[in-house]
Design a protein around this motif. Structure first.
Motif, PDB file in Angstrom:
ATOM      1  N   UNK A  19     -34.497  56.150  34.901  1.00  0.00           N
ATOM      2  CA  UNK A  19     -34.108  56.066  34.054  1.00  0.00           C
ATOM      3  C   UNK A  19     -34.895  55.074  33.144  1.00  0.00           C
ATOM      4  N   UNK A  52     -30.926  62.858  29.931  1.00  0.00           N
ATOM      5  CA  UNK A  52     -29.867  62.367  30.683  1.00  0.00           C
ATOM      6  C   UNK A  52     -28.805  63.000  31.236  1.00  0.00           C
ATOM      7  N   UNK A  81     -26.706  61.952  40.107  1.00  0.00           N
ATOM      8  CA  UNK A  81     -26.129  60.446  40.969  1.00  0.00           C
ATOM      9  C   UNK A  81     -24.587  60.991  41.063  1.00  0.00           C
ATOM     10  N   UNK A 110     -23.736  60.716  44.453  1.00  0.00           N
ATOM     11  CA  UNK A 110     -21.691  60.176  44.709  1.00  0.00           C
ATOM     12  C   UNK A 110     -20.831  60.709  45.528  1.00  0.00           C
ATOM     13  N   UNK A 152     -16.173  57.897  42.706  1.00  0.00           N
ATOM     14  CA  UNK A 152     -14.342  56.565  41.652  1.00  0.00           C
ATOM     15  C   UNK A 152     -14.364  56.976  40.359  1.00  0.00           C
ATOM     16  N   UNK A 182     -13.179  54.689  36.525  1.00  0.00           N
ATOM     17  CA  UNK A 182     -12.911  53.399  35.964  1.00  0.00           C
ATOM     18  C   UNK A 182     -12.256  53.269  35.329  1.00  0.00           C
ATOM     19  N   UNK A 198     -20.497  65.965  19.766  1.00  0.00           N
ATOM     20  CA  UNK A 198     -21.821  64.780  18.396  1.00  0.00           C
ATOM     21  C   UNK A 198     -23.428  65.024  19.020  1.00  0.00           C
ATOM     22  N   UNK A 228     -15.959  58.028  30.786  1.00  0.00           N
ATOM     23  CA  UNK A 228     -17.575  58.639  31.247  1.00  0.00           C
ATOM     24  C   UNK A 228     -17.344  59.598  31.550  1.00  0.00           C
ATOM     25  N   UNK A 274     -29.633  50.361  34.846  1.00  0.00           N
ATOM     26  CA  UNK A 274     -29.779  51.286  35.501  1.00  0.00           C
ATOM     27  C   UNK A 274     -28.902  51.533  36.961  1.00  0.00           C
ATOM     28  N   UNK A 292     -25.898  52.622  38.359  1.00  0.00           N
ATOM     29  CA  UNK A 292     -24.165  53.496  38.291  1.00  0.00           C
ATOM     30  C   UNK A 292     -23.411  53.197  38.777  1.00  0.00           C
ATOM     31  N   UNK A 293     -23.808  52.465  39.983  1.00  0.00           N
ATOM     32  CA  UNK A 293     -22.343  52.896  41.530  1.00  0.00           C
ATOM     33  C   UNK A 293     -21.434  51.673  41.001  1.00  0.00           C
ATOM     34  N   UNK A 294     -20.210  52.702  41.411  1.00  0.00           N
ATOM     35  CA  UNK A 294     -19.521  51.498  41.017  1.00  0.00           C
ATOM     36  C   UNK A 294     -19.193  49.855  40.958  1.00  0.00           C
ATOM     37  N   UNK A 304     -28.232  52.582  31.401  1.00  0.00           N
ATOM     38  CA  UNK A 304     -29.080  53.427  30.861  1.00  0.00           C
ATOM     39  C   UNK A 304     -29.592  54.621  31.284  1.00  0.00           C
ATOM     40  N   UNK A 305     -29.785  55.532  30.828  1.00  0.00           N
ATOM     41  CA  UNK A 305     -30.389  55.669  29.312  1.00  0.00           C
ATOM     42  C   UNK A 305     -29.232  56.183  28.337  1.00  0.00           C
ATOM     43  N   UNK A 325     -26.777  54.828  19.566  1.00  0.00           N
ATOM     44  CA  UNK A 325     -25.610  55.126  18.936  1.00  0.00           C
ATOM     45  C   UNK A 325     -24.510  53.855  19.256  1.00  0.00           C
TER      46      UNK A 325
END
Lengths: 540, 228
Positions: A325, A364, A371, A375, A382, A384, A399, A427, B80, B82-84, B101-102, B106
Motif C-alpha cells: 500500500x 488499488x 484484503x 476478511x 463487516x 460501516x 469516473x 466503500x 493503510x 483497513x480493518x474495521x 491508503x492507497x 481527489x
C-alpha cells in the motif's frame, strides 16, 4: 481446540472400536456356540461309541448263549450240566409252545437256584409275554442333552425267533435271552448280572482308556436306579464340572445310561474359550484403539498444521498487501498529481500518465479485493454504514473507470435514480460496482457497451450492470460466484484475474441486506445488485 | 490554514504537503509521533493529518494526546490499516475522518475540504463571509462550495481566494504577482506554471466549457480577468 474436530476425531476412534467390539463379541459368541456344539457332538460320538461297545458285549452274549443252546439237548440234567460250564448264565430255561415253563419246574424240594428263578420269573410265565416284549423307543434321561438315538431293530413279535426279555426284580433289572426252535419250543438263559456288569465295565474301561479327547472328563455308567455302576475317574463334581452329554444304552440295557461330565474351566483353557476371548478381544481392541488414537492425533496435528499454514498464508497475504500500500499510495498520488498538471503537455505524455493512474487504481482495487476476501475468510467482513448516496458511489466508480473504458471503446449509458440519501457503506458499494465494471472492461469490452442503471424504492436499492459482450454460458452461471473460479474458455483467454471479484461483490451485497444475481439477458451478461439501504434522516 | 502532516514515509509526506500547499494550505511535517506532538505544541495547526503506524508513538497515541490538549482541532487519519477495528478505534479516539491508503488525490482533497468547511463554519459565522455571484455561479466561501442551479461544485481554499480576488476586481486584469501575494502569501516562491495550472483546474470545474471560458479570461503575458 475446534469442538467439531474434537467430536469428529472422537467418533473416528469410538465408532470403529464399538462396531468392531460388537462384531467381535457376536463373532466370538457364535464361535463359542459352534465350539460348544462341536464338543457336544464329539462327546456324543464318543458316548455313542461306548454304547456300541456295550451293545457289542450283549451281542457277544447272544452269540455265545445261542451257540451253547443250539448244540445242547433240552434235557434238564444236561442243561444243569451246561450251566456248570456257563459263568455267563445264572439259569437256563425251556418254555413250551403255550408259554409254560418246561424247565425248570416247581418242585417243593427242587434246586433252590431253579426255584428262585421260577419265583423271579413267575409273572413272565403267567402273562406269556416272554416272546412278545419289544425294545422300547429310546428316550434320553431327563436333564441331559440328546445326541441322537441308537437305532434298535424292532421286528414284529410273531416273526421273532430270538430276543431279550428284561424285567425288574429287586434292586435292578434281570435279563433273559431266548431262542425259538423250529418245533416252537423256546429255550433261553438268564444272564448273570454280576458277570454282565463285570464284562460291561471291562469293555467300557478299555474303550474309555483308548479315548483321550478331553483332558478331564468323567464317563459314568448308571443303572436303572441311577446308581453309578462305572466311572472312569474320581474326577470331582464341583461347580465347574457339568454334564455335557448323556445317552441311554440300547435294549436290553435301555434303562441304563451313559453320561459324560466335563470341567468347563479346563475345557475353556483347552479350547481357548470365553475368558481367553475377552482377554484376546480386549488386547486386540486396545491395540486398534491405540492405532486409531494415534491416527486421530496425527490427523488432528496435520489439520492444525494446515490451519496454521493457512493462517500464515492469509497473514502473509495481508502483510504483503499492506506493505504494497505504501509504494502504491505514492505511485497513485504522484501519478494523479502529475495528471492534474498536464494541461499543456503533449498527448503522448498525457497517455503515459493516464496509464500510470489507471493501473495504480487497478492495483488499488486488486489489493482491496484481496484484503476484503481475506476478511471474508476470517469472518471479519463487516460494513460501516454512514449517510450517503448510492448514485454518488456509482458515479465515482464510473469516473475511475472512464479512462480504461474509453481506451477499450466502451460507451457507457447510465440511468441514475438512487440519489436520495441513505444509510450505506460507500466503500462496499464502490467495491461491488467496481468489480462488476472491471469485469465488463476485462471480459466484455468487445461488446462496446455498458449500461448501468440504479433505482431506489423505499429502503430497496437496485443497481444493474449490463454489457453486450459474449455473455456467460448457462452451465457457468452459478459457478462464476465461486471463489477462484474463472470461466475457462476464450472469454478469459489472455485476461488476468484472481477469480474472487464476484465472490466478494456477492458477499458485500448480502452483508448489505441484499444479493448479487446474474439475470437472464438476450445478449451479454446482466448482473443485478439489490441492497437494503434505509433512508438517511428518516426515523424508522 | 495550517496543517500538521505526520507520516513516516517521506514521499507520502511530501506528496501530501504538495497537494495541500496547492490547495492553499500551509503545512508542517513530522516524521514520527514524537515530532508530531512537538510540532503540534509549537505550530498550533488548524487540523492534523496522521498516519497510524509510525516509529515511536503511533498515530493513535498522538491523537489521544492531541485530544487532551485541544478537543476541537480536526484530525484525519490517513492509514493503510483497513480493518474495521482500526477505523473504529481511530474514530473512537476522536478523529473526524479516516482515509485508507492507497488514496486517490481527489478523494483525499474532497475529505480535507469537508473537514476545512466544518473548521471554517465553527471559526467564522457564514454572515461574515457572504456569498457572491459570478455570472450564473454562486460562490459560498464559508462552505468552500459553489452552486450552479442544482449542481454543487467543491472548491479549495486557494480556489475560493482566486475567485474572491477576481470578483473583487471585476473587469480588471489581475496580474500574476497579485495572485501570488493575495492567494499564496508573500513568502511563497512560485514557479512559472503554478498559477496557470491552478486556473486550468479551476476552469475545468466552474466553466461550462473550459475551452471557451466565460468566468476567467486569460490576458496573455499579464494575468487573468473576470468581466462580470
Amino acid at each position: 481446540m475446534n469442538l467439531r474436530l474434537l467430536i469428529l476425531l472422537t467418533l473416528m476412534v469410538a465408532v470403529p472400536l464399538a462396531v468392531l467390539g460388537w462384531l467381535g463379541a457376536r463373532l466370538q459368541t457364535a464361535e463359542l456356540a459352534a465350539t460348544d456344539d462341536l464338543i457336544d457332538k464329539l462327546l456324543g460320538e464318543e458316548i455313542k461309541g461306548y454304547s456300541q461297545t456295550i451293545t457289542g458285549v450283549m451281542e457277544q452274549y447272544q452269540r455265545d448263549v445261542a451257540a451253547k443252546l443250539d448244540t445242547s439237548s433240552l434235557d434238564p440234567a444236561q442243561l444243569r450240566e451246561l450251566l456248570q460250564h456257563s459263568p455267563l448264565v445264572t439259569q437256563y430255561f425251556v418254555v413250551d409252545r403255550q408259554g409254560a415253563p418246561r424247565y425248570p419246574v416247581y418242585e417243593s424240594n427242587g434246586n433252590s437256584t431253579e426255584q428262585e428263578f421260577l419265583v423271579r420269573t413267575r409273572e413272565i410265565w403267567m402273562n406269556g409275554e416272554l416272546t412278545t416284549q419289544s425294545a422300547p423307543e429310546q428316550a434320553s434321561p431327563p436333564a441331559t442333552r440328546s445326541v441322537g438315538k441308537v437305532g434298535v431293530q424292532n421286528v414284529a413279535p410273531s416273526q421273532r425267533t430270538s430276543g431279550w426279555y428284561v424285567w425288574h426284580w429287586g434292586s435292578d433289572i434281570h435279563i433273559l435271552l431266548w431262542t425259538r426252535r423250529d418245533d416252537g419250543v423256546v429255550v433261553g438263559a438268564e444272564i448273570s448280572r454280576p458277570r454282565l456288569i463285570a464284562d460291561v465295565i471291562a469293555a467300557l474301561s478299555q474303550s474309555v482308556a483308548a479315548q483321550a479327547e478331553f483332558p478331564t472328563k468323567r464317563v459314568e455308567l448308571r443303572n436303572s436306579r441311577g446308581d453309578v455302576v462305572y466311572s472312569n475317574s474320581n474326577f470331582g463334581t464341583d461347580d465347574a464340572t457339568h454334564l455335557r452329554v448323556a445317552l441311554a444304552l440300547e435294549y436290553p440295557l435301555n434303562t441304563w445310561s451313559l453320561a459324560c461330565f466335563v470341567n468347563q474351566d479346563e475345557l475353556a483353557q483347552a479350547y481357548d474359550s470365553e475368558p481367553y476371548f475377552w482377554y484376546r478381544i480386549s488386547t486386540q481392541l486396545g491395540a486398534l484403539a491405540i492405532a486409531l488414537i494415534a491416527l486421530a492425533i496425527y490427523l488432528y496435528r496435520e489439520n492444525m498444521r494446515s490451519m496454521r499454514e493457512a493462517a500464515q498464508r492469509v497473514s502473509f497475504v495481508n502483510q504483503v498487501s499492506h506493505e504494497l500500500k505504501t509504494p502504491l499510495t505514492n505511485i497513485r498520488m504522484y501519478a494523479e498529481m502529475l495528471e492534474e498538471n498536464l494541461d499543456h503537455a503533449d498527448d503522448q505524455s498525457k497517455r503515459h500518465v493516464g496509464v500510470l493512474v489507471s493501473e495504480s487504481q487497478r492495483l488499488s482495487r486488486l489489493i482491496a479485493n484481496i484484503l476484503t476476501f481475506s476478511r471474508k475468510e476470517r469472518h471479519a467482513l463487516k460494513l460501516r454504514p454512514a449517510p450517503g448516496s448510492v448514485d454518488t458511489c456509482v458515479r465515482s466508480v464510473l469516473d475511475h473507470f472512464k479512462p480504461a473504458l474509453d481506451a477499450h471503446g466502451v460507451s457507457v449509458t447510465a440511468n441514475f435514480c438512487a440519489e436520495a440519501p441513505a444509510i450505506i457503506d460507500a466503500d462496499a458499494i464502490g467495491q461491488i460496482v467496481g468489480n462488476l465494471v472491471s469485469n465488463v472492461e476485462k471480459y466484455a469490452a468487445t461488446g462496446k457497451e455498458l449500461t448501468i442503471t440504479t433505482s431506489q424504492t423505499g429502503d430497496s436499492v437496485t443497481i444493474t450492470v449490463a454489457d453486450a459482450g459474449p455473455g456467460i454460458p448457462p452451465k457457468e452461471r452459478v459457478r462464476v460466484f465461486n471463489a477462484f473460479y474463472r470461466v475457462s474458455d476464450k472469454l478469459t483467454d489472455g485476461v488476468a484475474g484472481t477469480g474472487i471479484g464476484l465472490t466478494i461483490a456477492r458477499e458485500l451485497a448480502r452483508l448489505h441486506g441484499g444479493d448479487l444475481t446474474l439475470q437472464p439477458s438476450e445478449r451479454g451478461a446482466c448482473f443485478q445488485v439489490t441492497l437494503n439501504c434505509p433512508r438517511a434522516g428518516v426515523s424508522p | 490554514m495550517n496543517v500538521l502532516i505526520a507520516e513516516d514515509d517521506e514521499n507520502i509526506r511530501n506528496g501530501l504537503a504538495e497537494l495541500l500547499n496547492n490547495e492553499g494550505y500551509s503545512t508542517v511535517l513530522a516524521r514520527n509521533g514524537a515530532e508530531a506532538l512537538e510540532l503540534f505544541r509549537k505550530a498550533a495547526p488548524d487540523f492534523v493529518c496522521l498516519d497510524i503506524m509510525m516509529p515511536g508513538a503511533n498515530g493513535y497515541d498522538v491523537c489521544r494526546e492531541i485530544r487532551k490538549k485541544n478537543a476541537n482541532v480536526p484530525v484525519i487519519f490517513i492509514s493503510a490499516k483497513s480493518e474495521e477495528v482500526d477505523k473504529v478505534l481511530g474514530l473512537e479516539l476522536g478523529a473526524d475522518d479516516y482515509i485508507l491508503k492507497p488514496f486517490g488525490v481527489r478523494e483525499v482533497l474532497a475529505r480535507i475540504r469537508a473537514v476545512t468547511r466544518r473548521c471554517l463554519a465553527a471559526r467564522q459565522p457564514i454572515a461574515e463571509t457572504p456569498s457572491f455571484v459570478m455570472d450564473d455561479l454562486e460562490i459560498f466561501p464559508a462552505e468552500l462550495r459553489a452552486h450552479r442551479g442544482d449542481i454543487t461544485i467543491d472548491l479549495s481554499l486557494r480556489e475560493v481566494r482566486i475567485l474572491q480576488l477576481l470578483h473583487a476586481r471585476k473587469g480588471q486584469v489581475v496580474d500574476r504577482d497579485t495572485f501570488f501575494n493575495e492567494c499564496w502569501g508573500l513568502d511563497y516562491l512560485p514557479n512559472s506554471r503554478t498559477l496557470d495550472q491552478h486556473i486550468a483546474k479551476l476552469r475545468k470545474r466552474i466553466e461550462r466549457d473550459p475551452k471557451l471560458p466565460r468566468l476567467i479570461h486569460t490576458v496573455h503575458g499579464v494575468g487573468y480577468r473576470f468581466d462580470g
